[in-house]
Motif scaffolding. Structure first.
Motif, PDB file in Angstrom:
ATOM      1  N   ASP A 123       0.856  -1.187   0.000  1.00 24.43           N
ATOM      2  CA  ASP A 123       0.000   0.000   0.000  1.00 24.43           C
ATOM      3  C   ASP A 123       0.887   1.231   0.000  1.00 24.43           C
ATOM      4  N   LEU A 124       0.426   2.284  -0.641  1.00 28.41           N
ATOM      5  CA  LEU A 124       1.132   3.561  -0.568  1.00 28.41           C
ATOM      6  C   LEU A 124       0.678   4.316   0.676  1.00 28.41           C
ATOM      7  N   GLU A 125       1.581   5.068   1.233  1.00 33.16           N
ATOM      8  CA  GLU A 125       1.252   5.961   2.339  1.00 33.16           C
ATOM      9  C   GLU A 125       0.514   7.174   1.764  1.00 33.16           C
ATOM     10  N   ALA A 126      -0.240   7.861   2.593  1.00 30.48           N
ATOM     11  CA  ALA A 126      -0.975   9.046   2.134  1.00 30.48           C
ATOM     12  C   ALA A 126      -0.028  10.054   1.488  1.00 30.48           C
ATOM     13  N   TRP A 127       1.142  10.255   2.076  1.00 30.17           N
ATOM     14  CA  TRP A 127       2.075  11.240   1.530  1.00 30.17           C
ATOM     15  C   TRP A 127       2.593  10.812   0.164  1.00 30.17           C
ATOM     16  N   GLU A 128       2.695   9.519  -0.075  1.00 32.93           N
ATOM     17  CA  GLU A 128       3.163   9.050  -1.388  1.00 32.93           C
ATOM     18  C   GLU A 128       2.097   9.279  -2.467  1.00 32.93           C
TER      19      GLU A 128
END
Length: 176
Positions: free
Chosen positions: A50-55
């Motif tokens: 999963d990508l982080e929100a910042w990514e």
């Protein structure tokens, strides 16, 4: 194509709109995808993470820096299933819609899903403002399951009920 710190790669696309100088950003929410849809190259990769929100947000920042106009909308339809990474996606959506953040109207943010019913029901419960696109692929249950293995978890009647619930919860407000 974005190479992440751990070596994973994700893609983001700037989509031109009919209005000159305006674009929608198509962002990835995962590196790869676990849904395994027969027609999708990303699904053949499998899910890396999963990508982080910042990514997710960083993709918009980069696309904006290179855009020859304004990005006025976002669609989470790049790599991954947004509703399978919903906590981080919603954090990203909140920042995208913040006037001091992405300044994208919540109604101009669209989440695209293969039909992850628990995520659709959560969007309805929380009365989220983002729009929802559901890729049915086929209204014939057996064909849908053959093309989209994740569809086996959420049969069409269950998916339809979730969509009706989300539709009833989404009541657009007039712009101020």
């Amino acid at each position: 194509l974005f190479r992440l710190r751990d070596g994973a790669a994700v893609e983001a696309v700037r989509i031109p709109l009919a209005a000159p100088g305006r674009f929608t950003a198509c962002l990835s929410t995962q590196a790869g995808c676990a849904m395994g849809c027969a027609f999708c190259a990303t699904g053949r990769l499998g899910l890396a993470r999963d990508l982080e929100a910042w990514e997710i947000l960083a993709q918009l920042v980069r696309l904006r820096a290179e855009a020859p106009g304004r990005i006025t909308g976002v669609v989470m339809q790049g790599q991954g299933e947004p509703l399978a990474n919903l906590d981080r996606v919603l954090r990203a959506c909140d920042r995208l819609a913040d006037p001091a953040g992405g300044a994208i109207a919540a109604r101009a943010i669209t989440l695209s899903t293969v039909g992850v019913v628990p995520g659709i029901l959560r969007l309805a419960r929380e009365h989220r403002r983002e729009r929802l696109i559901v890729s049915l692929t086929s209204a014939v249950e057996a064909r849908r399951r053959a093309l989209m293995p994740a569809a086996a978890a959420w049969p069409l009647p269950q998916l339809a009920a979730a969509i009706r619930s989300a539709s009833a919860a989404w009541v657009p407000k007039s712009p101020a």
